[in-house]
Design an enzyme around this catalytic site. Structure first.
Site, PDB file in Angstrom:
ATOM      1  CE  LYS A 168      37.716 -38.141 -26.571  1.00 29.33           C
ATOM      2  NZ  LYS A 168      39.078 -38.251 -27.082  1.00 29.33           N
ATOM      3  CE  LYS A 237      44.287 -33.330 -23.257  1.00 29.32           C
ATOM      4  NZ  LYS A 237      43.607 -33.999 -24.420  1.00 29.32           N
TER       5      LYS A 237
END
Length: 295
Positions: A168, A237
């Site tokens: 991911k 992030k």
């Protein structure tokens, strides 16, 4: 699986939980801010009194924002509720935390499946996510009928939970590159007098088809960054996650430091900080000086 717990009702989590409710699932909802629960109660969901109550459902899905939020909510006392249950982690968290959670859930007597998703909230609401899974084959098999409600494809990657979250992070790293490339090439061509919408349509309808160039190309061309589908801070992030994924296998991405500076520049600009992550394109379009590189 007669009940589904759902923890984390931001834009993505709310869309996913709503999809499950609309499909007739008995969904028990929990969010750190209770106000996010109310709209889903009207659609047929039930409120959990605690995170542990949501985790005590037959299958619980977690879509909290990041490592810090997951760590804060899923402490060992709360994870005790997973005994005999399955926790499906759909949030974008670090591979290290995913591996640790797999062990902690196992120690509590439960089963852990990593299942981060690809797609914006609109895709989640329409059941068009792509879902990357990792975990014991039998555990993945058991939750596939649930995941099929949410997505168009379940990708089986590994029996190691951390692998799904590493993948991911790598996919999001590619998306970020695409957004930055679109922003840079739009900045070049619009200063030559070319309509940004025409240029991004040229990209997406010739050599760069697919949802990233079609979707983000249109957003960048028109400046439709608000409301955000995914905030710039969350993209920053994800760059940190990509950095950790690369460092773990001794890969040194050449473009990573510059992309971090682009995100830091956008976050430092009050006109951009709260917009969709594709607004990083405005750093180049507005010719903003890049934030200094961190040592």
């Amino acid at each position: 699986m007669s009940t589904v717990g759902f923890l984390g009702l931001g834009a993505m989590g709310s869309a996913m939980a709503g999809r499950l409710i609309d499909a007739g699932r008995d969904v028990i909802l929990w969010n750190r801010s209770a106000s996010a629960v109310a709209p889903l109660l009207a659609r047929g969901g039930r409120a959990a009194g605690s995170a542990a109550e949501a985790l005590s459902a037959d299958v619980a899905i977690c879509m909290l924002a990041d490592d810090r939020a997951v760590d804060a909510v899923l402490d060992d006392a709360t994870l005790a509720a997973t005994r005999g249950r399955t926790l499906v982690m759909t949030a974008s968290i670090s591979p290290d935390l995913s591996a640790a959670l797999a062990q902690r859930v196992a120690d509590a007597g439960g089963t852990y499946v990593a299942a981060p998703v690809l797609g914006r909230p609109t895709a989640a609401a329409d059941g068009k996510l792509n879902i990357m899974t990792a975990g014991p084959a039998a555990a993945v098999d058991a939750v596939v009928p649930l995941l099929d409600i949410l997505g168009v494809r379940v990708w089986r990657l590994s029996e190691r939970a951390a692998v799904a979250h590493a993948v991911k992070a790598a996919v999001n790293y590619n998306i970020i590159h695409a957004m930055q490339a679109i922003g840079e090439s739009v900045a070049m061509t619009e200063r030559w007098g070319v309509d940004p919408e025409l240029f991004t349509t040229l990209l997406s309808q010739t050599l760069f088809g697919g949802v990233v160039y079609t979707g983000y190309g249109s957003i960048i061309a028109t400046g439709a960054y608000d409301p955000p589908g995914f905030h710039i801070a969350l993209g920053r992030k994800d760059l940190e996650l990509a950095a950790a994924v690369a460092a773990a296998v001794d890969v040194h991405p050449a473009t990573l430091p510059v992309l971090m500076r682009v995100f830091d520049t956008a976050l430092a600009d009050p006109e951009l900080a709260d917009l969709d992550w594709s607004a990083i394109a405005e750093v180049t379009r507005r010719d903003l000086p890049l934030a200094p590189e961190h040592s």
